[in-house]
Design an enzyme around this catalytic site. Structure first.
Site, short mmCIF file in Angstrom:
data_model
loop_
_atom_site.label_atom_id
_atom_site.label_comp_id
_atom_site.label_asym_id
_atom_site.label_seq_id
_atom_site.Cartn_x
_atom_site.Cartn_y
_atom_site.Cartn_z
N TYR A 155 0.29 -1.73 -0.38
CA TYR A 155 0.12 -0.12 -0.21
C TYR A 155 1.03 1.06 0.01
O TYR A 155 0.55 1.96 -1.12
CB TYR A 155 -0.78 -0.61 0.93
CG TYR A 155 -1.75 1.27 1.15
CD1 TYR A 155 -2.67 1.30 0.05
CD2 TYR A 155 -1.18 2.17 2.42
CE1 TYR A 155 -3.64 3.11 0.68
CE2 TYR A 155 -2.11 3.38 2.29
CZ TYR A 155 -3.13 3.45 1.49
OH TYR A 155 -3.89 4.67 1.48
N ARG A 162 0.93 6.03 -6.83
CA ARG A 162 -0.51 6.95 -7.07
C ARG A 162 0.48 8.84 -6.99
O ARG A 162 0.02 9.40 -7.97
CB ARG A 162 -1.49 7.06 -6.30
CG ARG A 162 -2.41 8.27 -6.43
CD ARG A 162 -3.44 7.53 -5.23
NE ARG A 162 -3.24 7.21 -4.21
CZ ARG A 162 -4.28 6.99 -2.86
NH1 ARG A 162 -5.12 6.81 -4.03
NH2 ARG A 162 -3.57 7.68 -1.87
N TYR A 213 -0.88 13.45 5.78
CA TYR A 213 -0.83 12.50 7.07
C TYR A 213 0.96 12.29 7.41
O TYR A 213 1.83 12.66 6.17
CB TYR A 213 -0.84 10.92 6.56
CG TYR A 213 -2.36 10.96 6.57
CD1 TYR A 213 -3.47 11.19 8.02
CD2 TYR A 213 -2.63 9.65 5.93
CE1 TYR A 213 -4.38 10.88 7.89
CE2 TYR A 213 -4.00 8.99 6.19
CZ TYR A 213 -4.97 9.85 6.80
OH TYR A 213 -5.88 8.92 7.37
N ARG A 226 -11.08 13.64 1.47
CA ARG A 226 -12.59 12.96 2.79
C ARG A 226 -13.38 12.71 1.92
O ARG A 226 -14.60 11.91 2.33
CB ARG A 226 -12.43 13.76 3.77
CG ARG A 226 -11.12 13.76 4.82
CD ARG A 226 -10.93 11.90 4.96
NE ARG A 226 -9.00 12.60 5.40
CZ ARG A 226 -8.85 11.28 5.98
NH1 ARG A 226 -8.86 9.78 5.63
NH2 ARG A 226 -7.71 11.13 6.65
N GLU A 331 -14.23 -0.18 7.30
CA GLU A 331 -14.24 1.15 5.55
C GLU A 331 -15.24 1.14 5.37
O GLU A 331 -16.17 0.21 4.88
CB GLU A 331 -13.15 1.03 5.44
CG GLU A 331 -13.06 2.43 4.08
CD GLU A 331 -11.81 2.86 3.29
OE1 GLU A 331 -10.40 2.41 4.24
OE2 GLU A 331 -11.67 2.97 2.79
C1 3EB Z 1 -8.09 6.03 5.63
O1 3EB Z 1 -8.88 7.18 6.32
C2 3EB Z 1 -7.81 5.65 5.51
O2 3EB Z 1 -5.55 5.01 0.28
O3 3EB Z 1 -7.30 6.59 -1.26
C3 3EB Z 1 -9.56 4.86 2.87
C4 3EB Z 1 -9.62 5.77 1.05
C5 3EB Z 1 -8.03 5.21 2.80
C6 3EB Z 1 -8.64 6.31 0.77
C7 3EB Z 1 -6.85 6.19 -0.45
C8 3EB Z 1 -7.70 5.08 1.48
C9 3EB Z 1 -6.99 5.63 0.40
O4 3EB Z 1 -6.39 7.04 5.59
C10 3EB Z 1 -7.19 4.56 4.36
#
Ligand code: 3EB
Length: 338
Positions: A155, A162, A213, A226, A331
């Site tokens: 990942y 990406r 992050y 989001r 999720e």
């Molecule tokens: C998170 O909030 C959970 O890498 O495109 C959620 C939605 C998550 C999209 C992405 C990852 C992705 O980090 C994981």
């Protein structure tokens, strides 16, 4: 009545049929459903290792995820006006004047980092060829998402690839809404919806933006918003990205399913609230939900929480999947139709 006044024709309102919609159709109903369907943008299949029924149909792509229980299910995206076929590079899809939809099988046998970059560069080529569309929603379903690839989790490698493609080709300063969930059945895929206008990104006040992050989660952050609002004519739809038990940037309630469900529900409420505050056009449509569970046994606990947010009548697909942090047990993504 004032003389000389007549209500002007409003072509924008007359044509305000939703620009696109999603339909979740169980396998046993699919043949009949497709007979009445028009303007299919694409079909994603879940739980079907041998897509014999549709093998010759290029709008069909198999996801490496299976329903939690029951028969295979299909996610069908439709447009309100006719679509044309377009195949470029590894991407196959459809487009019209307003929209584009496509899918690619990610060739990740030599690692997910170059494969994700290649797949996204192909997607940007497809978008250009489809009349300069911009992506409004991505779904990423890599297989073996938590496996190691030369000392780094797949990942995290995916995020690097990406990110590189987005830096090179994404023509907006914030990334679209997305989901990334690991699958088990077949090949890694990415699919997407795009439009002639960008969607407006929305962040969750309870969470650090994923693209910010800290590096403890990998050298490149996940590129997604989001949620996002897309407006067409006088109506808006809402894409809520995959949402999990993360507050700030940290996983909450490790090993505690009930706690993760409650936190995920809070996050969903918060991001939907935030979107509603920012909405310039009314959101009136029904919800469509995809619920990803690490363990099938979680379903009876998750269902009531989902019903309390979205109502019991929202259409939904429950899938077995690996969430992109090992400690996360679920999720949930949501789409509020026009
Ligand atoms: C998170 O909030 C959970 O890498 O495109 C959620 C939605 C998550 C999209 C992405 C990852 C992705 O980090 C994981």
């Amino acid at each position: 009545m004032r003389s000389g006044f007549s209500k002007p024709a409003r072509p924008d309102l007359q044509n305000s049929a939703a620009a696109f919609a999603v339909h979740y159709i169980p396998q046993s109903a699919l043949k009949d459903w497709l007979r009445q369907a028009e303007n299919i943008l694409g079909i994603i299949g879940y739980g079907l290792p041998e897509p014999s029924l549709l093998a010759s149909n290029p709008v069909f792509t198999m996801a490496p995820l299976s329903p939690i229980s029951g028969e295979p299910v299909f996610e069908v995206w439709t447009a309100s006006t006719p679509v044309q076929t377009l195949d470029t590079g590894s991407v196959a899809g459809k487009f019209n004047d307003h929209l584009a939809f496509g899918a690619t099988i990610v060739q990740d046998q030599d690692g997910l980092e170059p494969a994700a970059e290649r797949a996204y560069l192909d997607i940007f080529d497809f978008l250009k060829a489809s009349g300069n569309k911009v992506p409004i929603r991505f779904w990423n379903y890599p297989v073996a998402i938590a496996a190691d690839d030369h000392g780094m989790e797949r990942y995290r490698r995916f995020n690097i690839g990406r990110h590189r493609a987005f830096v090179a080709r994404l023509q907006q300063n914030r990334p679209p809404a997305a989901t990334a969930v690991g699958g088990h059945l077949g090949a890694s895929i990415i699919y997407f919806l795009a439009a002639s206008e960008a969607a407006t990104p929305v962040e969750n006040p309870r969470q650090v933006s994923a693209y910010n992050y800290p590096r403890i989660y990998g050298p490149r952050s996940p590129s997604f918003s989001r949620a996002s609002i897309y407006v067409q004519n006088d109506a808006a739809c809402l894409f809520v990205s995959g949402t999990a038990s993360i507050v700030g940037h940290e996983t909450r309630h490790e090993g505690d399913l009930a706690g993760q469900i409650a936190e995920t529900a809070e996050n969903l409420r918060a991001v939907i609230d935030e979107a509603e505050k920012r909405t310039v056009a009314p959101m009136r449509g029904e919800w469509a939900l995809k619920i990803y569970l690490h363990d099938a046994a979680a379903l009876p606990l998750v269902a009531p929480a989902i019903d309390s947010i979205f109502g019991a009548s929202a259409q939904r697909i429950h899938l077995r999947g690996d969430i992109c942090r090992r400690e996360l047990l679920l999720e949930i993504e949501a789409f509020r139709q026009f």
